[in-house]
Design an enzyme around this catalytic site. Sequence first.
Site, PDB file in Angstrom:
ATOM      1  CG  HIS A   1      24.591  53.610   5.210  1.00 19.43           C
ATOM      2  ND1 HIS A   1      23.695  54.231   4.357  1.00 19.43           N
ATOM      3  CD2 HIS A   1      24.834  52.388   4.671  1.00 19.43           C
ATOM      4  CE1 HIS A   1      23.409  53.421   3.351  1.00 19.43           C
ATOM      5  NE2 HIS A   1      24.093  52.299   3.518  1.00 19.43           N
TER       6      HIS A   1
ATOM      7  NE  ARG B   1      43.910  48.120  39.693  1.00 20.84           N
ATOM      8  CZ  ARG B   1      43.484  48.460  40.895  1.00 20.84           C
ATOM      9  NH1 ARG B   1      43.691  49.677  41.370  1.00 20.84           N
ATOM     10  NH2 ARG B   1      42.820  47.599  41.639  1.00 20.84           N
TER      11      ARG B   1
ATOM     12  CE1 TYR C   1      49.607  40.240  43.588  1.00 16.88           C
ATOM     13  CE2 TYR C   1      47.342  40.400  42.821  1.00 16.88           C
ATOM     14  CZ  TYR C   1      48.389  40.875  43.582  1.00 16.88           C
ATOM     15  OH  TYR C   1      48.201  42.007  44.347  1.00 16.88           O
TER      16      TYR C   1
ATOM     17  CD  GLU D   1      45.719  43.036  37.278  1.00 15.09           C
ATOM     18  OE1 GLU D   1      46.443  42.069  37.122  1.00 15.09           O
ATOM     19  OE2 GLU D   1      46.154  44.146  37.612  1.00 15.09           O
ATOM     20  N   GLY D   2      40.641  44.825  39.707  1.00 15.10           N
ATOM     21  CA  GLY D   2      39.866  45.965  40.212  1.00 15.10           C
ATOM     22  C   GLY D   2      38.770  46.305  39.225  1.00 15.10           C
ATOM     23  CB  THR D   3      35.047  46.103  39.468  1.00 16.39           C
ATOM     24  OG1 THR D   3      34.874  47.014  40.568  1.00 16.39           O
ATOM     25  CG2 THR D   3      35.002  44.660  39.983  1.00 16.39           C
TER      26      THR D   3
HETATM   27  C1  LIG Z   1      38.830  35.530  34.589  1.00 17.65           C
HETATM   28  C2  LIG Z   1      39.248  36.076  35.917  1.00 17.65           C
HETATM   29  C3  LIG Z   1      40.589  36.092  36.256  1.00 17.65           C
HETATM   30  C4  LIG Z   1      40.995  36.565  37.503  1.00 17.65           C
HETATM   31  N1  LIG Z   1      42.327  36.484  37.870  1.00 17.65           N
HETATM   32  C5  LIG Z   1      42.675  36.763  39.153  1.00 17.65           C
HETATM   33  C6  LIG Z   1      44.017  36.496  39.624  1.00 17.65           C
HETATM   34  O1  LIG Z   1      44.889  36.034  38.869  1.00 17.65           O
HETATM   35  N2  LIG Z   1      44.305  36.747  40.927  1.00 17.65           N
HETATM   36  C7  LIG Z   1      43.375  37.240  41.800  1.00 17.65           C
HETATM   37  O2  LIG Z   1      43.704  37.448  42.966  1.00 17.65           O
HETATM   38  N3  LIG Z   1      42.108  37.513  41.379  1.00 17.65           N
HETATM   39  C8  LIG Z   1      41.738  37.271  40.097  1.00 17.65           C
HETATM   40  N4  LIG Z   1      40.443  37.505  39.675  1.00 17.65           N
HETATM   41  C9  LIG Z   1      39.483  38.050  40.621  1.00 17.65           C
HETATM   42  C10 LIG Z   1      39.029  39.465  40.282  1.00 17.65           C
HETATM   43  O3  LIG Z   1      40.070  40.382  40.521  1.00 17.65           O
HETATM   44  C11 LIG Z   1      37.757  39.739  41.107  1.00 17.65           C
HETATM   45  O4  LIG Z   1      36.730  38.942  40.534  1.00 17.65           O
HETATM   46  C12 LIG Z   1      37.377  41.193  41.116  1.00 17.65           C
HETATM   47  O5  LIG Z   1      38.294  41.949  41.856  1.00 17.65           O
HETATM   48  C13 LIG Z   1      35.969  41.424  41.693  1.00 17.65           C
HETATM   49  O6  LIG Z   1      35.786  40.751  42.900  1.00 17.65           O
HETATM   50  P1  LIG Z   1      34.476  39.837  43.098  1.00 17.65           P
HETATM   51  O7  LIG Z   1      34.372  38.939  41.929  1.00 17.65           O
HETATM   52  O8  LIG Z   1      34.541  39.233  44.442  1.00 17.65           O
HETATM   53  O9  LIG Z   1      33.260  40.854  43.031  1.00 17.65           O
HETATM   54  P2  LIG Z   1      32.683  41.704  44.259  1.00 17.65           P
HETATM   55  O10 LIG Z   1      33.771  42.369  44.981  1.00 17.65           O
HETATM   56  O11 LIG Z   1      31.741  40.847  45.026  1.00 17.65           O
HETATM   57  O12 LIG Z   1      31.852  42.805  43.469  1.00 17.65           O
HETATM   58  C14 LIG Z   1      30.556  42.553  42.899  1.00 17.65           C
HETATM   59  C15 LIG Z   1      30.088  43.871  42.297  1.00 17.65           C
HETATM   60  O13 LIG Z   1      29.951  44.876  43.340  1.00 17.65           O
HETATM   61  C16 LIG Z   1      30.748  45.995  43.025  1.00 17.65           C
HETATM   62  N5  LIG Z   1      31.336  46.555  44.244  1.00 17.65           N
HETATM   63  C17 LIG Z   1      31.953  45.885  45.257  1.00 17.65           C
HETATM   64  N6  LIG Z   1      32.402  46.742  46.171  1.00 17.65           N
HETATM   65  C18 LIG Z   1      32.084  47.985  45.734  1.00 17.65           C
HETATM   66  C19 LIG Z   1      32.284  49.296  46.233  1.00 17.65           C
HETATM   67  N7  LIG Z   1      32.955  49.523  47.378  1.00 17.65           N
HETATM   68  N8  LIG Z   1      31.819  50.341  45.512  1.00 17.65           N
HETATM   69  C20 LIG Z   1      31.161  50.127  44.334  1.00 17.65           C
HETATM   70  N9  LIG Z   1      30.938  48.918  43.814  1.00 17.65           N
HETATM   71  C21 LIG Z   1      31.393  47.866  44.501  1.00 17.65           C
HETATM   72  C22 LIG Z   1      31.842  45.473  42.078  1.00 17.65           C
HETATM   73  O14 LIG Z   1      32.370  46.524  41.296  1.00 17.65           O
HETATM   74  C23 LIG Z   1      31.054  44.448  41.262  1.00 17.65           C
HETATM   75  O15 LIG Z   1      30.350  45.098  40.235  1.00 17.65           O
HETATM   76  C24 LIG Z   1      40.031  37.073  38.416  1.00 17.65           C
HETATM   77  C25 LIG Z   1      38.681  37.076  38.056  1.00 17.65           C
HETATM   78  C26 LIG Z   1      38.279  36.557  36.850  1.00 17.65           C
HETATM   79  C27 LIG Z   1      36.803  36.519  36.553  1.00 17.65           C
END
Ligand SMILES: Cc1cc2nc3c(=O)[nH]c(=O)nc-3n(C[C@H](O)[C@H](O)[C@H](O)COP(=O)(O)OP(=O)(O)OC[C@H]3O[C@@H](n4cnc5c(N)ncnc54)[C@H](O)[C@@H]3O)c2cc1C
Length: 391
Positions: free
Chosen positions: A290, A255, A135, A375-377
């Site tokens: 404990h 999710r 995906y 899948e969404g932080t």
């Molecule tokens: C091991 C792994 C597997 C993955 N697999 C897939 C996959 O199969 N397919 C795919 O499409 N993606 C995949 N991803 C990507 C993953 O979904 C993204 O890394 C994730 O959505 C975060 O995006 P980013 O890394 O660009 O961080 P960013 O979006 O740059 O975020 C950085 C930080 O800022 C915060 N932040 C950003 N915007 C906001 C906001 N509006 N409000 C508050 N906080 C915010 C975030 O929460 C985070 O803490 C994978 C990532 C990893 C590490």
Amino acid sequence: MMASPTMEAAAGVSFTLTAEQLMLQKMARDFTAKEIIPVAAEFDEHATFPEDIFHKARELGLVNMNIPAEFGGVGASVLEECIVAEELGYGCTGISTSVSTNSLGSLPIILGGNDQQKAHWLGDRLMDRGEFVSYCVTEAGAGSNVVGMQTRAERKGGSYIINGSKIFITNASHAHFFTVFAKTNPDAGHKGMTAFIIDRDAPGVSVGKKFDKLGQRASDTAEIVFENVEVPVENRIGEEGQGFYLAMKVFDYSRPGVAAAAVGLQRRALEECVKYAKEREAFGVPIFQHQAIGHKIADMAINYEASRLLTWQAAALVGTPAYNPKLPAYAKAFAADMATKAAVDAVQVFGGYGFMKEYPVEKLLRDVKIFQIYEGTSEIQRNVIVRELFK
Ligand SMILES: Cc1cc2nc3c(=O)[nH]c(=O)nc-3n(C[C@H](O)[C@H](O)[C@H](O)COP(=O)(O)OP(=O)(O)OC[C@H]3O[C@@H](n4cnc5c(N)ncnc54)[C@H](O)[C@@H]3O)c2cc1C
């Protein structure tokens, strides 16, 4: 009283699994004990992709569970997928991520594809040939902000020409095809996104470097580059401009499964701690006596049960009138945060041994962190909740 989207469903609430679901749970638990736990540490150390485990799981029907029966699958419910995800996640969340990624990769087709696409990509390719699908949404410059993606799909006659790249894509090095989101109209914001199915063998597709990771090392995470890739119009999923809505709908269904794997990791932390805290003595008594240690483990048990209930609630209600996007957001944010707490606390319960690779909790701590990111932080889940609360 504040209206709740779940009130209607609460009348029919049941905490009992059906006989079939209990059998499925047992099958996944036995599979985990036999095939995953014995190799998990080694696969983690060498970042080994669990291809054989994937195929064995596939033979048992633990892969591609969401593919409808008319296309050769078993058409499992999201709840049933969660039951399996918890069991596999108990064994190793790196292996479970690899084994379950087909469910995520196929969702755009299941939810938005036409019958021809379903028959070919779900039936022939995933079910009959046993292929992998990834995906692909995230890009180097656009993760949480999906709409910021730069990958471009330009219509040329009966095809689209795709240019761009995707990063952090699970199973990308092994995938036979990809479900890819791209911009068909870069000026239209979220209404300019469209989803496509792209074959790995199409000229111009290349899989870049595989990332070396902190945890979930048995899962494969790589980059994909699309350079003037010609994709026939038949591979467009739905209409132009529907991609953003489809991506959001996919998350509704995916999710809960991610939350369930985090629930499995919590149960592993809990069980390892109960075992260890009975055996390990300090000051002449087993350490669970404990209170500081006993209470940590009690909190782990409470949070595990609560995470599981939120996960099962989201899974049971998706696709029903009682559904609300808050539900998977609650489940994923809570299960990820509580799994992270459980892993940190498990290392504390084990003391110095917890920090060593000979004991399983060290790996749990490395594996768990990604649940708050992919899948969404956790921040994005809370944004979804705020959006729904203040609508
Ligand atoms: C091991 C792994 C597997 C993955 N697999 C897939 C996959 O199969 N397919 C795919 O499409 N993606 C995949 N991803 C990507 C993953 O979904 C993204 O890394 C994730 O959505 C975060 O995006 P980013 O890394 O660009 O961080 P960013 O979006 O740059 O975020 C950085 C930080 O800022 C915060 N932040 C950003 N915007 C906001 C906001 N509006 N409000 C508050 N906080 C915010 C975030 O929460 C985070 O803490 C994978 C990532 C990893 C590490």
